[in-house]
Design a protein around this motif. Structure first.
Motif, short mmCIF file in Angstrom:
data_model
loop_
_atom_site.label_atom_id
_atom_site.label_comp_id
_atom_site.label_asym_id
_atom_site.label_seq_id
_atom_site.Cartn_x
_atom_site.Cartn_y
_atom_site.Cartn_z
N VAL A 82 15.35 3.84 -16.03
CA VAL A 82 15.90 2.88 -15.06
C VAL A 82 15.10 1.58 -15.17
O VAL A 82 13.88 1.59 -15.02
CB VAL A 82 15.83 3.42 -13.62
N GLY A 83 15.78 0.48 -15.45
CA GLY A 83 15.11 -0.80 -15.64
C GLY A 83 14.62 -1.43 -14.35
O GLY A 83 15.04 -1.05 -13.24
N LYS A 84 13.78 -2.43 -14.48
CA LYS A 84 13.15 -3.09 -13.32
C LYS A 84 14.16 -3.82 -12.43
O LYS A 84 13.95 -3.95 -11.22
CB LYS A 84 12.12 -4.12 -13.80
N LYS A 85 15.22 -4.33 -13.02
CA LYS A 85 16.10 -5.26 -12.30
C LYS A 85 16.90 -4.64 -11.16
O LYS A 85 17.48 -5.37 -10.34
CB LYS A 85 17.05 -5.95 -13.27
N VAL A 86 16.92 -3.31 -11.05
CA VAL A 86 17.72 -2.67 -10.00
C VAL A 86 16.88 -2.38 -8.75
O VAL A 86 17.30 -1.63 -7.88
CB VAL A 86 18.39 -1.38 -10.50
N PHE A 87 15.68 -2.98 -8.66
CA PHE A 87 14.82 -2.77 -7.51
C PHE A 87 14.52 -4.10 -6.81
O PHE A 87 14.51 -5.16 -7.45
CB PHE A 87 13.48 -2.15 -7.93
N LYS A 94 0.82 -1.21 0.00
CA LYS A 94 0.00 0.00 0.00
C LYS A 94 0.85 1.26 0.00
O LYS A 94 0.37 2.35 -0.35
CB LYS A 94 -0.95 0.00 1.20
N LEU A 95 2.13 1.13 0.39
CA LEU A 95 3.04 2.27 0.36
C LEU A 95 3.84 2.32 -0.94
O LEU A 95 4.67 3.21 -1.14
CB LEU A 95 4.01 2.22 1.55
N GLY A 96 3.60 1.36 -1.83
CA GLY A 96 4.28 1.36 -3.12
C GLY A 96 5.78 1.20 -3.01
O GLY A 96 6.54 1.85 -3.74
N GLN A 97 6.23 0.35 -2.11
CA GLN A 97 7.66 0.22 -1.84
C GLN A 97 8.38 -0.66 -2.85
O GLN A 97 8.09 -1.84 -2.99
CB GLN A 97 7.87 -0.33 -0.42
N ASN A 98 9.34 -0.07 -3.55
CA ASN A 98 10.28 -0.78 -4.41
C ASN A 98 11.64 -0.14 -4.17
O ASN A 98 11.83 1.04 -4.48
CB ASN A 98 9.89 -0.67 -5.89
N ARG A 145 23.97 1.15 -6.73
CA ARG A 145 24.68 2.35 -6.27
C ARG A 145 25.03 3.29 -7.43
O ARG A 145 25.07 4.50 -7.26
CB ARG A 145 25.95 1.97 -5.52
N ASN A 146 25.26 2.73 -8.60
CA ASN A 146 25.59 3.58 -9.75
C ASN A 146 24.40 4.46 -10.14
O ASN A 146 24.57 5.63 -10.49
CB ASN A 146 26.03 2.72 -10.94
N ILE A 147 23.21 3.87 -10.07
CA ILE A 147 22.01 4.66 -10.36
C ILE A 147 21.82 5.73 -9.29
O ILE A 147 21.50 6.89 -9.60
CB ILE A 147 20.75 3.76 -10.45
N ALA A 148 22.02 5.35 -8.03
CA ALA A 148 21.89 6.32 -6.94
C ALA A 148 22.87 7.48 -7.13
O ALA A 148 22.52 8.65 -6.95
CB ALA A 148 22.13 5.63 -5.60
N ARG A 149 24.11 7.15 -7.49
CA ARG A 149 25.11 8.20 -7.71
C ARG A 149 24.70 9.11 -8.88
O ARG A 149 24.83 10.33 -8.81
CB ARG A 149 26.47 7.58 -7.99
N GLU A 187 6.70 -4.19 -11.86
CA GLU A 187 6.23 -4.70 -13.15
C GLU A 187 6.55 -3.74 -14.29
O GLU A 187 6.41 -4.10 -15.46
CB GLU A 187 4.73 -4.96 -13.08
N VAL A 188 6.96 -2.53 -13.96
CA VAL A 188 7.21 -1.52 -14.99
C VAL A 188 8.57 -0.87 -14.78
O VAL A 188 9.16 -0.94 -13.69
CB VAL A 188 6.12 -0.42 -14.97
N ASP A 189 9.08 -0.24 -15.83
CA ASP A 189 10.34 0.49 -15.74
C ASP A 189 10.13 1.83 -15.05
O ASP A 189 9.00 2.32 -14.91
CB ASP A 189 10.92 0.73 -17.13
#
Length: 260
Positions: A173-178, A16-20, A25-29, A183-185
């Protein structure tokens, strides 16, 4: 129930909080660098989660404020990042003006899909207190924010944001880094408030935009005629649909017509 483990701690994901949670770290940077965070900035992070973005911001800014609604994650952030001023609250209820009392804020965040629009409109309402907002959100919403006229994505969100802010789509940003994997990018967008001629009557203009798009398949004339006198409109073809108008043309139409 989906659970995520981080630093040997297991946390139940609250749908319900939409947590992903971002794990790369490269994306965060890249997000922090896109926001051009500097030591002198006043920074506000929305929803730090497990602190992927938090830890990266701390490489540029020794202390800042973060808002986290989930009490378990709020406790985690306090323990892992004691230099961060953690406000345990729903971002939609916080007083941004008070937080910006000593200077305008640079806002960053991986914002929940479920409340992206309310967050964006809250930031729009408080744009005078914000230097910029660099946000990761659902890719579809990012496209809507930055959409151009005569596209299906172009609508209320695009016109209202782009009237009062410069809005840039930065990167996908692709799905695989979460974790868990959505289900979506996603995509990162930067929003920079700027002066607009509509600032003087923002409430009226934003209501007008909503009316203009009330029924997308109808013309401007049909959507607006009940509440606005269009007889003085001379430079805009009101036989067009709202999606055909540029940001500048929306402002011109609003200047030329009058409420009934």
């Amino acid at each position: 129930m989906t659970k995520v483990e981080y630093k040997h701690k297991e946390v139940a994901v609250k749908k319900k909080l939409g947590q992903n949670f971002l794990t790369d770290r490269n994306i965060a940077r890249k997000i922090v660098e896109s926001a051009a965070v500097a030591q002198s900035d006043r920074v506000l992070e929305i929803g730090p989660g497990f602190g992927s973005l938090t830890s990266m911001i701390l490489e540029y800014r020794k202390t800042f404020t973060a808002v986290e609604k989930d009490p378990v994650l709020a406790s985690f952030i306090r323990e892992e990042f004691p230099s961060v001023s953690l406000l345990e609250a729903d971002f939609l209820t916080v007083d941004i003006a008070a937080m910006a009392a000593e200077g305008r804020l640079k806002v960053l965040g991986n914002i929940p899909y479920s409340i992206t629009s309310p967050i964006l409109f809250k930031l729009l309402d408080n744009r005078r207190h914000i230097v910029s907002a660099t946000l990761m959100m659902q890719h579809e919403v990012a496209r809507r924010l930055t959409a151009k006229p005569n596209t299906k994505e172009y609508g209320i969100l695009a016109v209202q944001l782009q009237t009062f802010c410069d809005v840039d789509y930065l990167f996908k940003v692709g799905k695989k880094v979460f974790r868990p994997r959505p289900e979506v990018d996603s995509a990162v967008v930067r929003i920079v408030p700027r002066h607009s001629e509509m600032d003087a009557d923002e409430t009226g203009f934003r209501a007008f935009v909503r009316k203009a798009f009330a029924q997308r398949r109808k013309t401007l004339q049909n959507n607006l005629k009940k509440e606005y006198d269009l007889s003085g409109v001379v430079t805009i073809d009101t036989g067009l649909r709202a999606e055909a108008l540029t940001i500048e043309e929306f402002a011109r139409l609003y200047r030329e017509m009058r409420p009934r």
